[in-house]
Design a protein around this motif. Structure first.
Motif, PDB file in Angstrom:
ATOM      1  N   ALA A 232     -10.941  -4.709   6.347  1.00 47.72           N
ATOM      2  CA  ALA A 232      -9.731  -4.090   6.888  1.00 47.72           C
ATOM      3  C   ALA A 232      -8.490  -4.867   6.453  1.00 47.72           C
ATOM      4  O   ALA A 232      -8.530  -6.094   6.285  1.00 47.72           O
ATOM      5  CB  ALA A 232      -9.807  -4.044   8.408  1.00 47.72           C
ATOM      6  N   CYS A 233      -7.394  -4.143   6.265  1.00 45.81           N
ATOM      7  CA  CYS A 233      -6.123  -4.792   5.946  1.00 45.81           C
ATOM      8  C   CYS A 233      -5.563  -5.441   7.214  1.00 45.81           C
ATOM      9  O   CYS A 233      -5.681  -4.895   8.307  1.00 45.81           O
ATOM     10  CB  CYS A 233      -5.121  -3.771   5.408  1.00 45.81           C
ATOM     11  SG  CYS A 233      -5.615  -3.001   3.838  1.00 45.81           S
ATOM     12  N   GLY A 234      -4.945  -6.580   7.057  1.00 42.99           N
ATOM     13  CA  GLY A 234      -4.399  -7.296   8.204  1.00 42.99           C
ATOM     14  C   GLY A 234      -2.987  -6.883   8.543  1.00 42.99           C
ATOM     15  O   GLY A 234      -2.196  -7.700   9.039  1.00 42.99           O
ATOM     16  N   PHE A 235      -2.640  -5.637   8.294  1.00 37.08           N
ATOM     17  CA  PHE A 235      -1.303  -5.121   8.576  1.00 37.08           C
ATOM     18  C   PHE A 235      -1.423  -3.611   8.759  1.00 37.08           C
ATOM     19  O   PHE A 235      -2.449  -3.007   8.422  1.00 37.08           O
ATOM     20  CB  PHE A 235      -0.334  -5.439   7.428  1.00 37.08           C
ATOM     21  CG  PHE A 235      -0.853  -5.025   6.071  1.00 37.08           C
ATOM     22  CD1 PHE A 235      -0.612  -3.746   5.575  1.00 37.08           C
ATOM     23  CD2 PHE A 235      -1.595  -5.895   5.298  1.00 37.08           C
ATOM     24  CE1 PHE A 235      -1.094  -3.350   4.336  1.00 37.08           C
ATOM     25  CE2 PHE A 235      -2.086  -5.516   4.054  1.00 37.08           C
ATOM     26  CZ  PHE A 235      -1.835  -4.239   3.577  1.00 37.08           C
ATOM     27  N   ASP A 236      -0.390  -3.007   9.299  1.00 38.71           N
ATOM     28  CA  ASP A 236      -0.377  -1.567   9.504  1.00 38.71           C
ATOM     29  C   ASP A 236      -0.126  -0.865   8.169  1.00 38.71           C
ATOM     30  O   ASP A 236       0.928  -1.052   7.548  1.00 38.71           O
ATOM     31  CB  ASP A 236       0.709  -1.171  10.504  1.00 38.71           C
ATOM     32  CG  ASP A 236       0.412  -1.679  11.907  1.00 38.71           C
ATOM     33  OD1 ASP A 236      -0.780  -1.819  12.235  1.00 38.71           O
ATOM     34  OD2 ASP A 236       1.375  -1.950  12.653  1.00 38.71           O
TER      35      ASP A 236
ATOM     36  N   GLY B 147      -4.572  -6.815  -1.945  1.00 39.77           N
ATOM     37  CA  GLY B 147      -4.779  -5.389  -1.763  1.00 39.77           C
ATOM     38  C   GLY B 147      -4.701  -4.695  -3.099  1.00 39.77           C
ATOM     39  O   GLY B 147      -4.004  -5.145  -4.018  1.00 39.77           O
ATOM     40  N   VAL B 148      -5.423  -3.598  -3.221  1.00 45.37           N
ATOM     41  CA  VAL B 148      -5.395  -2.785  -4.441  1.00 45.37           C
ATOM     42  C   VAL B 148      -4.884  -1.395  -4.065  1.00 45.37           C
ATOM     43  O   VAL B 148      -5.518  -0.695  -3.276  1.00 45.37           O
ATOM     44  CB  VAL B 148      -6.787  -2.678  -5.095  1.00 45.37           C
ATOM     45  CG1 VAL B 148      -6.704  -1.835  -6.365  1.00 45.37           C
ATOM     46  CG2 VAL B 148      -7.348  -4.062  -5.408  1.00 45.37           C
ATOM     47  N   VAL B 149      -3.725  -1.036  -4.602  1.00 49.88           N
ATOM     48  CA  VAL B 149      -3.150   0.284  -4.372  1.00 49.88           C
ATOM     49  C   VAL B 149      -3.594   1.189  -5.514  1.00 49.88           C
ATOM     50  O   VAL B 149      -3.306   0.913  -6.683  1.00 49.88           O
ATOM     51  CB  VAL B 149      -1.615   0.230  -4.303  1.00 49.88           C
ATOM     52  CG1 VAL B 149      -1.043   1.617  -4.033  1.00 49.88           C
ATOM     53  CG2 VAL B 149      -1.166  -0.749  -3.234  1.00 49.88           C
TER      54      VAL B 149
ATOM     55  N   PHE C 299       4.843  -6.874   3.380  1.00 47.95           N
ATOM     56  CA  PHE C 299       5.954  -5.977   3.065  1.00 47.95           C
ATOM     57  C   PHE C 299       5.491  -4.544   2.882  1.00 47.95           C
ATOM     58  O   PHE C 299       6.324  -3.637   2.789  1.00 47.95           O
ATOM     59  CB  PHE C 299       6.666  -6.455   1.793  1.00 47.95           C
ATOM     60  CG  PHE C 299       7.675  -7.546   2.030  1.00 47.95           C
ATOM     61  CD1 PHE C 299       8.974  -7.244   2.390  1.00 47.95           C
ATOM     62  CD2 PHE C 299       7.313  -8.877   1.900  1.00 47.95           C
ATOM     63  CE1 PHE C 299       9.907  -8.250   2.615  1.00 47.95           C
ATOM     64  CE2 PHE C 299       8.232  -9.892   2.125  1.00 47.95           C
ATOM     65  CZ  PHE C 299       9.535  -9.580   2.486  1.00 47.95           C
ATOM     66  N   VAL C 300       4.185  -4.318   2.816  1.00 45.29           N
ATOM     67  CA  VAL C 300       3.696  -2.947   2.643  1.00 45.29           C
ATOM     68  C   VAL C 300       4.189  -2.024   3.751  1.00 45.29           C
ATOM     69  O   VAL C 300       4.681  -0.919   3.476  1.00 45.29           O
ATOM     70  CB  VAL C 300       2.156  -2.928   2.540  1.00 45.29           C
ATOM     71  CG1 VAL C 300       1.629  -1.497   2.578  1.00 45.29           C
ATOM     72  CG2 VAL C 300       1.692  -3.620   1.263  1.00 45.29           C
ATOM     73  N   PRO C 301       4.125  -2.419   5.036  1.00 44.08           N
ATOM     74  CA  PRO C 301       4.572  -1.496   6.085  1.00 44.08           C
ATOM     75  C   PRO C 301       6.074  -1.240   6.104  1.00 44.08           C
ATOM     76  O   PRO C 301       6.519  -0.225   6.638  1.00 44.08           O
ATOM     77  CB  PRO C 301       4.138  -2.198   7.385  1.00 44.08           C
ATOM     78  CG  PRO C 301       3.126  -3.197   6.980  1.00 44.08           C
ATOM     79  CD  PRO C 301       3.517  -3.631   5.613  1.00 44.08           C
ATOM     80  N   VAL C 302       6.865  -2.147   5.550  1.00 44.66           N
ATOM     81  CA  VAL C 302       8.319  -2.038   5.709  1.00 44.66           C
ATOM     82  C   VAL C 302       9.058  -1.697   4.415  1.00 44.66           C
ATOM     83  O   VAL C 302      10.206  -1.252   4.472  1.00 44.66           O
ATOM     84  CB  VAL C 302       8.910  -3.344   6.290  1.00 44.66           C
ATOM     85  CG1 VAL C 302       8.395  -3.572   7.693  1.00 44.66           C
ATOM     86  CG2 VAL C 302       8.591  -4.546   5.408  1.00 44.66           C
TER      87      VAL C 302
ATOM     88  N   LEU D 263       9.552  -1.526  -3.060  1.00 43.67           N
ATOM     89  CA  LEU D 263       9.048  -2.633  -3.859  1.00 43.67           C
ATOM     90  C   LEU D 263       7.854  -2.274  -4.726  1.00 43.67           C
ATOM     91  O   LEU D 263       7.764  -2.714  -5.880  1.00 43.67           O
ATOM     92  CB  LEU D 263       8.666  -3.804  -2.947  1.00 43.67           C
ATOM     93  CG  LEU D 263       9.787  -4.439  -2.133  1.00 43.67           C
ATOM     94  CD1 LEU D 263       9.237  -5.567  -1.283  1.00 43.67           C
ATOM     95  CD2 LEU D 263      10.907  -4.936  -3.041  1.00 43.67           C
ATOM     96  N   TYR D 264       6.922  -1.514  -4.204  1.00 40.14           N
ATOM     97  CA  TYR D 264       5.611  -1.404  -4.839  1.00 40.14           C
ATOM     98  C   TYR D 264       5.319  -0.048  -5.465  1.00 40.14           C
ATOM     99  O   TYR D 264       4.720   0.024  -6.547  1.00 40.14           O
ATOM    100  CB  TYR D 264       4.519  -1.727  -3.817  1.00 40.14           C
ATOM    101  CG  TYR D 264       4.686  -3.069  -3.146  1.00 40.14           C
ATOM    102  CD1 TYR D 264       5.112  -4.188  -3.858  1.00 40.14           C
ATOM    103  CD2 TYR D 264       4.433  -3.230  -1.785  1.00 40.14           C
ATOM    104  CE1 TYR D 264       5.292  -5.417  -3.240  1.00 40.14           C
ATOM    105  CE2 TYR D 264       4.588  -4.470  -1.156  1.00 40.14           C
ATOM    106  CZ  TYR D 264       5.018  -5.542  -1.888  1.00 40.14           C
ATOM    107  OH  TYR D 264       5.188  -6.763  -1.278  1.00 40.14           O
ATOM    108  N   GLU D 265       5.730   1.021  -4.813  1.00 37.42           N
ATOM    109  CA  GLU D 265       5.378   2.358  -5.308  1.00 37.42           C
ATOM    110  C   GLU D 265       5.829   2.608  -6.748  1.00 37.42           C
ATOM    111  O   GLU D 265       5.111   3.270  -7.505  1.00 37.42           O
ATOM    112  CB  GLU D 265       5.942   3.427  -4.374  1.00 37.42           C
ATOM    113  CG  GLU D 265       5.420   4.813  -4.674  1.00 37.42           C
ATOM    114  CD  GLU D 265       5.840   5.827  -3.626  1.00 37.42           C
ATOM    115  OE1 GLU D 265       5.138   6.839  -3.475  1.00 37.42           O
ATOM    116  OE2 GLU D 265       6.883   5.595  -2.959  1.00 37.42           O
ATOM    117  N   PRO D 266       7.003   2.086  -7.182  1.00 33.94           N
ATOM    118  CA  PRO D 266       7.405   2.345  -8.567  1.00 33.94           C
ATOM    119  C   PRO D 266       6.413   1.836  -9.616  1.00 33.94           C
ATOM    120  O   PRO D 266       6.426   2.315 -10.747  1.00 33.94           O
ATOM    121  CB  PRO D 266       8.750   1.595  -8.682  1.00 33.94           C
ATOM    122  CG  PRO D 266       9.277   1.571  -7.289  1.00 33.94           C
ATOM    123  CD  PRO D 266       8.064   1.407  -6.417  1.00 33.94           C
TER     124      PRO D 266
END
Length: 633
Positions: free
Chosen positions: A33-37, A68-70, A96-99, A104-107
């Motif tokens: 499980a990821c340790g964030f929402d 994590g692997v997106v 930073f994934v939840p916020v 930052l990451y999707e691009p």
């Protein structure tokens, strides 16, 4: 706030064929499980990988890397993923994934999987080198009436308490350096079964990428170095000059814009005089903690104002507001500065200061001197006080590092990296800490590199411009060919005045919220239904299930810290909903709110902006959003 600070590779072995440690292939990833929402719709899988804490001592325990692997949603994904290397050093990645996933990451996920790694000592990786003692002190120092010298001493003491706690917990700071993190990268690549991958580094992440290029080139297909600085740069001596350069570039950009120049004449002199005036007589300011809406009454002196401008220049999205904020401060209005100070202090909680100092005290401080850094800070009175008082950025870092016992730099730790690996180097004209000349210097040592300079841009081109995303995608598709860069010429100057604002609304559909409507084109969807132009301008469109309008209003009042909900100012009926309209002005922020009842709950449209531009954003974004919103299907 901790500024972006650098590291260069230390001479410890990188964990390659001659490293003497167990083969990376024998280490296994543990998925869990990821340790964030995880935001809805983000296809991320999380895992951990044990790596040696000390590659020269197999009995020294392990570090549990969190990553994590997106997964890309491309129909034809490339085999080689991109690895995101955060800055700092000490900046977390996964939290930073939840916020800020969209910003930052999707691009980077358009055509490839994206690997997000919390570097050793940071984020969710264990052990963590966070310094709660220091971050707590930052919050507690707000509102203090102590003199700057006493506050600086308290800051240093809090760092010493953190250091002692980490030592008591068994942390060996010499294990935390760029070479060790580069070896971790290689272990992760092998463990995940990739023959090669691409590195995207931002800020300190570019120095980690350079270290990996030097120590473990075999698995690196290409690198993107965004807001880059060279391994051989003297961070502490050069930062005051870099900061002044960026500030003066901002002032000149305003002067070159006819409307900005007319509205804010001689902005540089206004700011310099304001620094002097506030140092002579600090002004009261209300700082809002965004985590709990607590309001703290404090004082703003000139050195803090200089630090504020230095820190906000990191954000390209905030640049258009800076002349307006400076002019408001000159008129005695500090509400927006207080709001942004709160946001800046919150970000500090996502930085592992212990990791930052472990790296800096090994890889930066040994190649500099307190006298040179103090002289550099004193070269311009506009920034002198800010840097003199910064315990992890100015001359004070030498006192901190004297007790940190972080280890010695190795051979080549201050030498520029040379590599045949294809590289794309990106730089922003307004970057206050990693200037374009640093990117050019790196590019000169990388024969297969391409350098791109972005106008009107702060710290990080990729989070700032679709143009940078397009250039990076072009480069990643074919790293040996020069990417097309024509879009750079189309980047527009900042919208310094309300008359410059031009919001184009485009249609959207959201299965998650069950809504269809329009949203601002070019704004980042940081969370589902939350579009952000900057930290000061955002638009929310969502359904609040199981709530009443009264509950939503009370919650908003609590979130803003006003203690009172917004007051109703009107009504609006559309084809789909009957809206109640509300408005609130407070501390340099205006909130426009529309609420409507639906079978699924309260439908909410909320615009947050500064009062000076609120009418424009209301007409161009808020009202069109309200009028177009409808149930999906």
């Amino acid at each position: 706030m901790s500024a972006c600070t650098g590291s260069d590779g230390d001479g410890d072995d990188g964990g390659g064929p001659d490293g003497g440690d167990a083969s990376a292939a024998s280490r296994e990833v543990e998925w869990g499980a990821c340790g964030f929402d995880v935001p809805a719709g983000v296809p991320i899988e999380c895992g951990t990988l044990p790596v040696p804490a000390d590659r020269d001592d197999p009995d020294a325990g392990t570090v549990e890397l969190a990553f994590g692997v997106v997964r890309t949603d491309s129909d034809d994904p490339a085999d080689d993923p991109v690895v995101y290397l955060s800055g700092g050093p000490g900046q977390g990645t996964l939290e930073f994934v939840p916020v800020a996933f969209g910003e930052l990451y999707e691009p980077l996920t358009e055509d490839r999987d994206l690997i997000l790694l919390d570097q050793r000592g940071t984020g969710l990786t264990e052990p963590s080198l966070t310094c709660e003692e220091y971050t707590s002190w930052v919050q507690e120092s707000l509102g203090s009436d102590l003199p700057p010298e006493e506050l600086e001493a308290q800051a240093v003491q809090s760092l010493e308490e953190c250091r002692q706690r980490l030592v008591d917990e068994g942390i060996d700071f010499s294990d935390y350096n760029s070479a060790a993190s580069a070896a971790d990268l290689e272990d992760l690549r092998v463990a995940l079964g990739h023959d090669e991958w691409n590195l995207y580094g931002i800020s300190y992440g570019t120095r980690l990428a350079q270290t990996a290029m030097r120590d473990h080139p075999e698995g690196i297909r290409s690198v993107v170095l965004d807001a880059a600085y060279p391994v051989d740069a003297d961070l502490y001596e050069e930062t005051p000059e870099n900061a002044v350069r960026a500030m003066e570039a901002l002032f000149a950009t305003c002067a070159d814009d006819p409307e900005c120049a007319a509205r804010y004449p001689d902005l540089e002199q206004t700011f310099r005089s304001l620094v002097d005036e506030l140092n002579a007589s600090p002004a009261p300011i209300t700082v809002v903690d965004p985590t709990n809406a607590q309001r703290v009454e404090d004082e703003l002196d000139g050195d803090s104002l200089a630090g504020f401008l230095f820190q906000t220049l990191y954000s390209t999205q905030l640049v258009p507001f800076l002349p307006e904020i400076i002019a408001a401060a000159d008129d005695g209005e500090f509400g927006t500065i207080g709001l942004l100070f709160g946001l800046l202090s919150q970000q500090l909680e996502l930085v592992s200061i212990g990791q930052q100092l472990a790296v800096q005290c090994q890889e930066e401080v040994p190649f500099s001197s307190r006298e040179e850094v103090a002289a550099a800070a004193a070269a311009d009175p506009m920034v002198e006080g800010f840097f003199q008082q910064a315990p992890t950025l100015g001359p004070g870092v030498f006192d901190v590092c004297a007790s940190w016992e972080a280890g010695e730099p190795g051979p080549g730790a201050d030498d520029p990296v040379e590599s045949e690996i294809p590289a794309l180097v990106l730089a922003g004209d307004l970057d206050p800490i990693t200037p374009p000349r640093w990117g050019e210097a790196i590019s000169d040592n990388l024969p297969n590199s391409f350098f791109v300079r972005f106008p009107f841009t702060g710290h990080g081109a990729l989070p700032s411009h679709d143009c940078a995303v397009e250039i990076a995608a072009d480069f990643l598709d074919d790293p040996r060919s020069e990417p097309a860069t024509g879009c750079v010429e189309e980047i527009e100057a900042p919208a310094f005045t309300a008359s410059d604002v031009d919001v184009e609304m485009v249609s959207f559909e959201s299965e998650e919220s069950g809504l269809t409507g329009v949203r601002p084109d070019g704004w980042t969807e940081v969370l589902p239904g939350v579009w952000q132009q900057s930290a000061l301008v955002s638009l929310i469109q969502r359904v609040v299930p199981g709530a009443t309008a009264e509950q939503v209003l009370q919650q908003l009042g609590a979130q803003l810290g006003t203690g009172e909900p917004p007051q109703q100012v009107g009504e609006l009926t559309t084809e789909s909903f009957s809206w109640a309209l509300y408005s609130l002005d407070d501390l340099g922020q205006r909130v426009e709110l529309a609420l409507a009842d639906s079978p699924d709950g309260v439908v909410l449209v909320q615009l947050s902006t500064g009062p000076a531009r609120s009418d424009v954003y209301r007409e161009q974004a808020f009202l069109p959003a309200v009028e177009a919103l409808a149930p999906l299907g």
